[in-house]
Design a protein around this motif. Structure first.
Motif, PDB file in Angstrom:
ATOM      1  N   PRO A 101       7.000  42.293  22.961  1.00  0.00           N
ATOM      2  CA  PRO A 101       7.297  43.622  23.897  1.00  0.00           C
ATOM      3  C   PRO A 101       6.029  44.609  23.486  1.00  0.00           C
ATOM      4  CG  PRO A 101       8.832  43.014  22.378  1.00  0.00           C
ATOM      5  CD  PRO A 101       8.115  41.868  22.302  1.00  0.00           C
ATOM      6  N   GLY A 102       5.621  45.459  24.543  1.00  0.00           N
ATOM      7  CA  GLY A 102       4.546  46.398  24.166  1.00  0.00           C
ATOM      8  C   GLY A 102       3.231  46.024  23.981  1.00  0.00           C
ATOM      9  N   THR A 103       2.998  44.909  24.420  1.00  0.00           N
ATOM     10  CA  THR A 103       1.535  44.451  24.343  1.00  0.00           C
ATOM     11  C   THR A 103       1.167  43.554  25.888  1.00  0.00           C
ATOM     12  OG1 THR A 103       2.320  42.224  23.784  1.00  0.00           O
ATOM     13  CG2 THR A 103       1.944  43.653  22.110  1.00  0.00           C
ATOM     14  N   ARG A 104      -0.008  43.624  25.951  1.00  0.00           N
ATOM     15  CA  ARG A 104      -0.709  43.017  26.966  1.00  0.00           C
ATOM     16  C   ARG A 104      -1.579  42.006  26.503  1.00  0.00           C
ATOM     17  NH1 ARG A 104      -5.818  44.730  28.211  1.00  0.00           N
ATOM     18  NH2 ARG A 104      -6.655  46.551  27.279  1.00  0.00           N
ATOM     19  N   LEU A 105      -1.780  41.160  27.582  1.00  0.00           N
ATOM     20  CA  LEU A 105      -3.021  39.924  27.324  1.00  0.00           C
ATOM     21  C   LEU A 105      -4.256  40.826  27.415  1.00  0.00           C
ATOM     22  CD1 LEU A 105      -3.687  36.967  26.504  1.00  0.00           C
ATOM     23  CD2 LEU A 105      -3.751  36.835  29.124  1.00  0.00           C
ATOM     24  N   MET A 106      -5.142  40.514  26.220  1.00  0.00           N
ATOM     25  CA  MET A 106      -6.822  41.210  26.330  1.00  0.00           C
ATOM     26  C   MET A 106      -7.517  40.413  27.356  1.00  0.00           C
ATOM     27  SD  MET A 106      -8.829  41.810  22.970  1.00  0.00           S
ATOM     28  CE  MET A 106      -9.706  43.333  23.012  1.00  0.00           C
ATOM     29  N   THR A 107      -8.101  40.902  28.274  1.00  0.00           N
ATOM     30  CA  THR A 107      -9.047  40.165  29.027  1.00  0.00           C
ATOM     31  C   THR A 107     -10.022  39.370  28.408  1.00  0.00           C
ATOM     32  OG1 THR A 107     -10.495  42.223  29.410  1.00  0.00           O
ATOM     33  CG2 THR A 107      -8.664  42.016  31.018  1.00  0.00           C
ATOM     34  N   GLU A 108     -10.804  38.708  28.849  1.00  0.00           N
ATOM     35  CA  GLU A 108     -11.926  37.856  28.235  1.00  0.00           C
ATOM     36  C   GLU A 108     -13.328  38.597  27.879  1.00  0.00           C
ATOM     37  OE1 GLU A 108     -13.516  34.407  26.679  1.00  0.00           O
ATOM     38  OE2 GLU A 108     -11.639  34.743  27.129  1.00  0.00           O
ATOM     39  N   ASP A 109     -13.382  39.537  28.997  1.00  0.00           N
ATOM     40  CA  ASP A 109     -14.526  40.434  28.609  1.00  0.00           C
ATOM     41  C   ASP A 109     -14.289  41.358  27.540  1.00  0.00           C
ATOM     42  OD1 ASP A 109     -16.093  39.289  30.796  1.00  0.00           O
ATOM     43  OD2 ASP A 109     -15.206  40.752  32.226  1.00  0.00           O
ATOM     44  N   GLU A 110     -12.943  41.786  27.472  1.00  0.00           N
ATOM     45  CA  GLU A 110     -12.877  42.769  26.456  1.00  0.00           C
ATOM     46  C   GLU A 110     -12.909  41.914  25.031  1.00  0.00           C
ATOM     47  OE1 GLU A 110      -9.503  45.853  28.143  1.00  0.00           O
ATOM     48  OE2 GLU A 110      -8.713  43.808  27.418  1.00  0.00           O
ATOM     49  N   ARG A 111     -12.603  40.854  24.921  1.00  0.00           N
ATOM     50  CA  ARG A 111     -12.453  40.058  23.765  1.00  0.00           C
ATOM     51  C   ARG A 111     -13.568  39.841  23.259  1.00  0.00           C
ATOM     52  NH1 ARG A 111     -12.390  34.980  22.056  1.00  0.00           N
ATOM     53  NH2 ARG A 111     -12.970  34.008  24.043  1.00  0.00           N
ATOM     54  N   ILE A 112     -14.632  39.470  24.163  1.00  0.00           N
ATOM     55  CA  ILE A 112     -16.110  39.127  24.075  1.00  0.00           C
ATOM     56  C   ILE A 112     -16.516  40.342  23.496  1.00  0.00           C
ATOM     57  CG2 ILE A 112     -18.371  38.220  24.884  1.00  0.00           C
ATOM     58  CD1 ILE A 112     -16.133  36.080  24.567  1.00  0.00           C
ATOM     59  N   HIS A 113     -16.674  41.326  24.130  1.00  0.00           N
ATOM     60  CA  HIS A 113     -17.268  42.668  23.753  1.00  0.00           C
ATOM     61  C   HIS A 113     -16.795  42.959  22.266  1.00  0.00           C
ATOM     62  CE1 HIS A 113     -18.873  46.414  23.859  1.00  0.00           C
ATOM     63  NE2 HIS A 113     -17.822  47.089  23.398  1.00  0.00           N
ATOM     64  N   THR A 114     -15.402  42.945  22.057  1.00  0.00           N
ATOM     65  CA  THR A 114     -15.021  43.360  20.626  1.00  0.00           C
ATOM     66  C   THR A 114     -15.439  42.250  19.472  1.00  0.00           C
ATOM     67  OG1 THR A 114     -12.799  44.103  21.712  1.00  0.00           O
ATOM     68  CG2 THR A 114     -13.017  43.602  19.449  1.00  0.00           C
ATOM     69  N   LEU A 115     -15.586  40.915  19.993  1.00  0.00           N
ATOM     70  CA  LEU A 115     -16.195  40.038  19.005  1.00  0.00           C
ATOM     71  C   LEU A 115     -17.816  40.552  18.578  1.00  0.00           C
ATOM     72  CD1 LEU A 115     -14.930  36.616  19.809  1.00  0.00           C
ATOM     73  CD2 LEU A 115     -14.899  37.642  17.548  1.00  0.00           C
ATOM     74  N   GLU A 116     -18.605  40.857  19.666  1.00  0.00           N
ATOM     75  CA  GLU A 116     -19.760  41.278  19.347  1.00  0.00           C
ATOM     76  C   GLU A 116     -19.980  42.679  18.743  1.00  0.00           C
ATOM     77  OE1 GLU A 116     -21.194  41.712  23.555  1.00  0.00           O
ATOM     78  OE2 GLU A 116     -21.553  39.457  23.638  1.00  0.00           O
ATOM     79  N   GLU A 117     -19.155  43.464  18.722  1.00  0.00           N
ATOM     80  CA  GLU A 117     -19.158  44.752  18.181  1.00  0.00           C
ATOM     81  C   GLU A 117     -18.645  44.586  16.466  1.00  0.00           C
ATOM     82  OE1 GLU A 117     -19.366  48.687  17.536  1.00  0.00           O
ATOM     83  OE2 GLU A 117     -20.136  47.612  19.073  1.00  0.00           O
ATOM     84  N   LEU A 118     -17.793  43.797  16.443  1.00  0.00           N
ATOM     85  CA  LEU A 118     -17.374  43.350  15.012  1.00  0.00           C
ATOM     86  C   LEU A 118     -18.388  42.646  14.369  1.00  0.00           C
ATOM     87  CD1 LEU A 118     -13.704  42.112  15.521  1.00  0.00           C
ATOM     88  CD2 LEU A 118     -14.446  43.810  14.303  1.00  0.00           C
ATOM     89  N   GLN A 119     -19.186  41.822  15.035  1.00  0.00           N
ATOM     90  CA  GLN A 119     -20.218  40.943  14.455  1.00  0.00           C
ATOM     91  C   GLN A 119     -21.311  41.959  13.915  1.00  0.00           C
ATOM     92  OE1 GLN A 119     -20.411  38.094  13.199  1.00  0.00           O
ATOM     93  NE2 GLN A 119     -18.575  37.230  14.323  1.00  0.00           N
ATOM     94  N   ARG A 120     -21.521  43.210  15.018  1.00  0.00           N
ATOM     95  CA  ARG A 120     -22.568  43.974  14.681  1.00  0.00           C
ATOM     96  C   ARG A 120     -22.178  44.614  13.570  1.00  0.00           C
ATOM     97  NH1 ARG A 120     -23.261  49.100  15.066  1.00  0.00           N
ATOM     98  NH2 ARG A 120     -21.093  49.503  15.952  1.00  0.00           N
ATOM     99  N   GLN A 121     -21.131  45.266  13.229  1.00  0.00           N
ATOM    100  CA  GLN A 121     -20.475  46.030  12.387  1.00  0.00           C
ATOM    101  C   GLN A 121     -20.361  45.311  10.997  1.00  0.00           C
ATOM    102  OE1 GLN A 121     -16.404  47.229  13.554  1.00  0.00           O
ATOM    103  NE2 GLN A 121     -17.293  48.877  14.868  1.00  0.00           N
ATOM    104  N   LYS A 122     -19.991  44.050  11.082  1.00  0.00           N
ATOM    105  CA  LYS A 122     -20.153  43.018  10.012  1.00  0.00           C
ATOM    106  C   LYS A 122     -21.649  43.186   9.153  1.00  0.00           C
ATOM    107  CE  LYS A 122     -19.121  38.499   8.493  1.00  0.00           C
ATOM    108  NZ  LYS A 122     -18.493  37.249   8.562  1.00  0.00           N
ATOM    109  N   CYS A 123     -22.654  43.024  10.130  1.00  0.00           N
ATOM    110  CA  CYS A 123     -23.903  42.994   9.693  1.00  0.00           C
ATOM    111  C   CYS A 123     -24.338  44.474   9.023  1.00  0.00           C
ATOM    112  CB  CYS A 123     -24.978  42.900  10.752  1.00  0.00           C
ATOM    113  SG  CYS A 123     -24.846  40.904  11.368  1.00  0.00           S
ATOM    114  N   GLU A 124     -23.913  45.672   9.614  1.00  0.00           N
ATOM    115  CA  GLU A 124     -24.064  46.867   9.046  1.00  0.00           C
ATOM    116  C   GLU A 124     -23.479  46.930   7.453  1.00  0.00           C
ATOM    117  OE1 GLU A 124     -22.692  50.134  11.475  1.00  0.00           O
ATOM    118  OE2 GLU A 124     -24.100  49.392  13.129  1.00  0.00           O
ATOM    119  N   ILE A 125     -22.260  46.541   7.512  1.00  0.00           N
ATOM    120  CA  ILE A 125     -21.599  46.754   6.402  1.00  0.00           C
ATOM    121  C   ILE A 125     -22.350  45.705   5.126  1.00  0.00           C
ATOM    122  CG2 ILE A 125     -19.510  45.870   5.037  1.00  0.00           C
ATOM    123  CD1 ILE A 125     -18.941  48.406   6.484  1.00  0.00           C
ATOM    124  N   SER A 126     -22.563  44.499   5.656  1.00  0.00           N
ATOM    125  CA  SER A 126     -23.273  43.636   4.714  1.00  0.00           C
ATOM    126  C   SER A 126     -24.498  44.233   4.191  1.00  0.00           C
ATOM    127  CB  SER A 126     -23.403  42.328   5.292  1.00  0.00           C
ATOM    128  OG  SER A 126     -22.610  41.593   5.696  1.00  0.00           O
TER     129      SER A 126
END
Length: 144
Positions: free
Chosen positions: A39-64
């Protein structure tokens, strides 16, 4: 042997029945998916999921990069704290990458979809300021 004009064709009432059965099956599948959704959630679209993964990878590189720029021998408490904070953020990002690598991801439903350049707040973090990080420069390394 005489054959009528609709010989070999499926009657229209059977075609209608097939369409109705298909619609009923799709509705049942959709209802099952909604029942499994927390309850109170929704399914994340594939485009949102892929974009989020790309952003997380970019942030991971910056932190590293920031983490590797810290000297190996952290003598001050500020550097030790800075290194610990970066390591914690790196672990959080790794967990988020694991979560968003799944095919089905439920996110908090606030009635709007994510903008193309944002990621959910549960995963986002503040980029650490560079002011607290002191790195010895080669020309000043020998002086005291």
């Amino acid at each position: 042997m005489l054959k009528h004009k609709s010989f070999g064709k499926v009657p229209t009432y059977i075609e209608k029945f097939k369409v109705e059965m298909q619609m009923t099956k799709e509705k049942k599948d959709e209802d099952r998916a909604k029942a499994r959704m927390p309850p109170g959630t929704r399914l994340m679209t594939e485009d949102e999921r892929i974009h989020t993964l790309e952003e997380l990878q970019r942030q991971k590189c910056e932190i590293s990069t920031l983490l590797f720029s810290i000297p190996l021998s952290c003598k001050t408490e500020a550097l030790k704290l800075r290194k610990r904070d970066l390591e914690i953020k790196l672990v959080e990002i790794d967990r988020a990458v694991t979560t968003f690598s799944r095919k089905i991801v439920y996110i908090k439903d606030d009635g709007k979809e994510l903008a193309p350049n944002t990621i959910p707040l549960e995963v986002a973090y503040q980029k650490p300021p560079m002011a607290g990080l002191r790195v010895k420069r080669p020309e000043t390394a020998g002086r005291k």
